[in-house]
Design an enzyme around this catalytic site. Structure first.
Site, PDB file in Angstrom:
ATOM      1  N   CYS A  98      -0.376  -3.732  -3.695  1.00 33.22           N
ATOM      2  CA  CYS A  98      -0.186  -3.381  -2.280  1.00 33.22           C
ATOM      3  C   CYS A  98       1.422  -4.084  -1.799  1.00 33.22           C
ATOM      4  CB  CYS A  98      -1.263  -3.886  -1.227  1.00 33.22           C
ATOM      5  SG  CYS A  98      -1.023  -3.786   0.373  1.00 33.22           S
ATOM      6  N   HIS A 140      -7.503   3.013  -0.112  1.00 33.27           N
ATOM      7  CA  HIS A 140      -6.860   1.745   0.035  1.00 33.27           C
ATOM      8  C   HIS A 140      -6.040   1.916   1.451  1.00 33.27           C
ATOM      9  CE1 HIS A 140      -3.878  -1.368  -1.496  1.00 33.27           C
ATOM     10  NE2 HIS A 140      -3.306  -0.817  -0.549  1.00 33.27           N
ATOM     11  N   GLU A 141      -5.329   3.120   1.653  1.00 34.80           N
ATOM     12  CA  GLU A 141      -4.943   3.068   3.027  1.00 34.80           C
ATOM     13  C   GLU A 141      -5.682   3.122   4.132  1.00 34.80           C
ATOM     14  OE1 GLU A 141      -1.882   2.239   2.670  1.00 34.80           O
ATOM     15  OE2 GLU A 141      -1.409   2.555   0.665  1.00 34.80           O
ATOM     16  N   HIS A 144      -6.874  -0.260   5.395  1.00 33.88           N
ATOM     17  CA  HIS A 144      -5.719  -0.789   6.207  1.00 33.88           C
ATOM     18  C   HIS A 144      -6.196  -0.736   7.654  1.00 33.88           C
ATOM     19  CE1 HIS A 144      -2.880  -2.942   3.479  1.00 33.88           C
ATOM     20  NE2 HIS A 144      -2.655  -1.683   2.548  1.00 33.88           N
TER      21      HIS A 144
END
Length: 168
Positions: A98, A140-141, A144
């Site tokens: 990341c 993953h994004e 966030h």
């Protein structure tokens, strides 16, 4: 259009939940979308970035796995507003990194198939069904956007986290 500074952990913004954008914020979505793409492109081998990493607490991400050797599915450059996981299945563990935690990588278990529902910066509905590396990147994004970092998903901080290799 601008390359923006990427916030690094332990910046508290990275642990906050981002707010949804509504239909009258398309101008903001277009500006943030351009900045996300420009910032992602400024980092070699980068395949995604989320608005909170740029200090924008809005639900937007960009992912592009085009030409990545791990990609078995690819929808090109995806700029997504208010993405949500509509369906997921399967599971696999793989290494993740990341921009906000540049010195570490970790083994993370994620779904192998996902359907993501979102809109694009012009307000059009999007539905993306994908698998493998692209699915991992989208998950993953989207994490966030809820203040979740990949280190929050590792089974063992002792055995699953690694110092990033320097490819100088």
């Amino acid at each position: 259009m601008a390359v923006r500074e990427v916030l690094r952990y332990p910046n508290p913004v990275l642990k906050r939940e981002a707010r949804a954008l509504d239909a009258n914020e398309l101008e903001l979505a277009q500006r943030v979308g351009r900045d996300l793409v420009d910032t992602m492109r400024s980092f070699p081998r980068c395949v995604g970035v989320a608005a909170p990493q740029l200090g924008e607490l809005v639900r937007m991400i960009v992912v592009d796995v085009t030409d990545h050797p791990k990609a078995t599915a690819c929808h090109g450059e995806l700029v997504l507003v208010n993405p949500r996981v509509a369906a997921s299945s399967g599971a696999a563990v793989a290494r993740e990194g990341c921009l906000s935690i540049p010195d570490l990588t970790a083994n993370v278990r994620r779904a192998t198939h996902v359907t993501i529902e979102a809109i694009d910066p012009s307000g059009a509905d999007r539905s993306i069904e994908t698998e493998g590396f692209e699915a991992r990147c989208l998950l993953h994004e989207t994490d966030h956007l809820d203040g979740i970092l990949f280190l929050d998903r590792v089974d063992s901080l002792a055995t699953d986290v690694f110092r990033r290799k320097n490819y100088g």
